[in-house]
Enzyme design. Structure first.
Site, PDB file in Angstrom:
ATOM      1  N   ARG A 186     -18.122   8.108   9.255  1.00 31.56           N
ATOM      2  CA  ARG A 186     -18.197   6.628   8.620  1.00 31.56           C
ATOM      3  C   ARG A 186     -17.393   5.733   9.661  1.00 31.56           C
ATOM      4  O   ARG A 186     -17.803   4.276   9.646  1.00 31.56           O
ATOM      5  CB  ARG A 186     -17.896   6.672   7.410  1.00 31.56           C
ATOM      6  CG  ARG A 186     -18.261   5.389   6.394  1.00 31.56           C
ATOM      7  CD  ARG A 186     -19.825   5.523   6.359  1.00 31.56           C
ATOM      8  NE  ARG A 186     -20.279   6.675   5.689  1.00 31.56           N
ATOM      9  CZ  ARG A 186     -20.018   6.940   4.376  1.00 31.56           C
ATOM     10  NH1 ARG A 186     -19.779   5.889   3.468  1.00 31.56           N
ATOM     11  NH2 ARG A 186     -20.688   8.115   3.653  1.00 31.56           N
ATOM     12  N   LYS A 193     -12.931   0.057   5.043  1.00 33.14           N
ATOM     13  CA  LYS A 193     -11.833   1.161   4.904  1.00 33.14           C
ATOM     14  C   LYS A 193     -13.095   2.351   4.777  1.00 33.14           C
ATOM     15  O   LYS A 193     -14.052   2.478   4.124  1.00 33.14           O
ATOM     16  CB  LYS A 193     -11.168   0.966   3.671  1.00 33.14           C
ATOM     17  CG  LYS A 193     -10.462   2.304   3.293  1.00 33.14           C
ATOM     18  CD  LYS A 193     -10.050   2.530   1.671  1.00 33.14           C
ATOM     19  CE  LYS A 193      -9.603   3.786   1.343  1.00 33.14           C
ATOM     20  NZ  LYS A 193      -9.446   3.948  -0.212  1.00 33.14           N
ATOM     21  N   HIS A 253       0.747 -11.737   0.864  1.00 37.61           N
ATOM     22  CA  HIS A 253      -0.453 -10.899   0.246  1.00 37.61           C
ATOM     23  C   HIS A 253      -1.063 -11.639  -0.669  1.00 37.61           C
ATOM     24  O   HIS A 253      -2.470 -11.387  -0.992  1.00 37.61           O
ATOM     25  CB  HIS A 253       0.257  -9.559  -0.293  1.00 37.61           C
ATOM     26  CG  HIS A 253      -0.744  -8.667  -0.234  1.00 37.61           C
ATOM     27  ND1 HIS A 253      -0.432  -7.069  -0.032  1.00 37.61           N
ATOM     28  CD2 HIS A 253      -1.915  -8.467  -0.360  1.00 37.61           C
ATOM     29  CE1 HIS A 253      -1.477  -6.608   0.144  1.00 37.61           C
ATOM     30  NE2 HIS A 253      -2.320  -7.314  -0.191  1.00 37.61           N
ATOM     31  N   TYR A 275       0.804  -1.207  -0.114  1.00 41.64           N
ATOM     32  CA  TYR A 275      -0.185   0.128  -0.079  1.00 41.64           C
ATOM     33  C   TYR A 275       0.877   1.141   0.147  1.00 41.64           C
ATOM     34  O   TYR A 275       0.182   2.370  -0.308  1.00 41.64           O
ATOM     35  CB  TYR A 275      -0.710   0.094   1.469  1.00 41.64           C
ATOM     36  CG  TYR A 275      -1.751  -1.079   1.471  1.00 41.64           C
ATOM     37  CD1 TYR A 275      -2.248  -1.928   0.115  1.00 41.64           C
ATOM     38  CD2 TYR A 275      -2.573  -1.323   2.669  1.00 41.64           C
ATOM     39  CE1 TYR A 275      -2.893  -3.042   0.453  1.00 41.64           C
ATOM     40  CE2 TYR A 275      -3.385  -2.645   2.752  1.00 41.64           C
ATOM     41  CZ  TYR A 275      -3.569  -3.172   1.650  1.00 41.64           C
ATOM     42  OH  TYR A 275      -4.487  -4.351   1.799  1.00 41.64           O
ATOM     43  N   VAL A 302     -12.194   6.832   5.238  1.00 40.62           N
ATOM     44  CA  VAL A 302     -11.298   8.013   5.234  1.00 40.62           C
ATOM     45  C   VAL A 302     -11.951   9.056   6.338  1.00 40.62           C
ATOM     46  O   VAL A 302     -11.418   9.850   6.916  1.00 40.62           O
ATOM     47  CB  VAL A 302     -10.428   8.849   4.224  1.00 40.62           C
ATOM     48  CG1 VAL A 302      -9.835   7.724   3.362  1.00 40.62           C
ATOM     49  CG2 VAL A 302     -11.733   9.133   3.288  1.00 40.62           C
TER      50      VAL A 302
END
Length: 294
Positions: free
Chosen positions: A255, A249, A125, A59, A251
């Site tokens: 939320r 996820k 991964h 990432y 940002v």
């Protein structure tokens, strides 16, 4: 010590893994957030009650995650032992760095970026079956576990054939398999294999990157209205009731808090079955048989 006694953090169940570790069932995913931008995102998540951060070398934001962990007293020179013990930090090895020596070198770099003495889970991964190096990589992982620098060992995107090959070559199954999993892509064969071998299932893209919010001709929205919650909360609650670990996820702090607030309602048997019935033939992400990432 509101960090340790956070009501939101305390509400999140912990899933027991085969090696005795326990992982918070809800974590924050940080895919597709740049290194600078990820720092305030992780800070707000921790302050909202998240005690599980799911990252990866691929990432390209581990340094930013490390800065946030340091600011929150989890990492760095001034880390608080209680805060570190309360936090679960996962990271993943780049596919290009699989292999024994390369994995050992990569981990040293990753640990420095995260400003940690150990990570709670280190993961392969992608299986890259067309360029299989998982057995040699696993030997490095075991060494790191023996040294106390990794608590538990996991994989991502491993299909049943990959799990069986890893076990045949190393004598071990991972404690966790992180896979794409959401109402329209339930991967029931993979989940069944994991359950058979005591492997916890962790879902990434738990809402198909938002696409499943509108799945099933309004099914999710109807259930949400019945419980006075959001469609996202309905899907995440479905995962929770399935015993799946989830790493949604977001940002946005509001939320993030909403995605933790899943324990004031339950789905009825009919509602759960209606979401089960949304399973379909199309994944949102990549095929583990052919894909390599980073």
């Amino acid at each position: 010590m509101t960090f340790i006694h956070s009501k939101a953090a305390a509400s999140v169940p912990r899933i027991s893994l085969a090696d005795g570790a326990t992982i918070p069932q809800i974590g924050l995913g940080v895919l597709r957030i740049d290194d600078e931008g990820v720092t305030p995102v992780v800070e707000s998540a921790i302050e909202s009650g998240y005690r599980h951060i799911d990252g990866a070398a691929g990432y390209n934001n581990e340094a930013g995650v490390g800065r946030a962990l340091a600011k929150e007293g989890v990492a760095g020179k001034h880390a608080n032992a209680d805060r570190r013990a309360a936090m679960w930090v996962t990271t993943k090895l780049k596919d290009s760095e699989q292999g024994y020596d390369s994995a050992m070198h990569a981990f040293e770099r990753q640990l420095q970026l995260l400003q940690l003495d150990y990570v709670d889970m280190y993961m392969i991964h992608w299986p890259t079956p067309f360029d299989w190096r998982a057995a040699e990589t696993w030997k490095a992982f075991v060494k790191l576990r023996e040294e106390g620098r990794v608590r538990t060992l996991g994989v991502c995107n491993f299909m049943p054939s990959d799990l069986e090959r890893l076990h045949k070559e190393t004598g071990e199954y991972p404690t966790v398999n992180q896979i794409e999993l959401h109402p329209t892509w339930q991967q029931r064969d993979v989940v069944a294999c994991c359950k058979q071998h005591g492997i916890a299932v962790e879902a990434y893209s738990p809402m198909a990157r938002g696409a499943d919010l509108n799945a099933g001709d309004g099914v999710i929205e109807k259930i949400a209205k019945a419980h006075n919650v959001s469609p996202a909360q309905v899907i995440l609650r479905w995962h929770i009731e399935n015993g799946t670990i989830i790493i949604p996820k977001s940002v946005h702090a509001d939320r993030q808090r909403e995605n933790l607030d899943l324990f004031g309602f339950s789905l009825t048997a009919d509602e759960h079955a209606a979401i089960d019935a949304l399973d379909g033939p199309t994944r949102a992400g990549h095929d583990p048989a052919t894909f390599t990432y980073a």
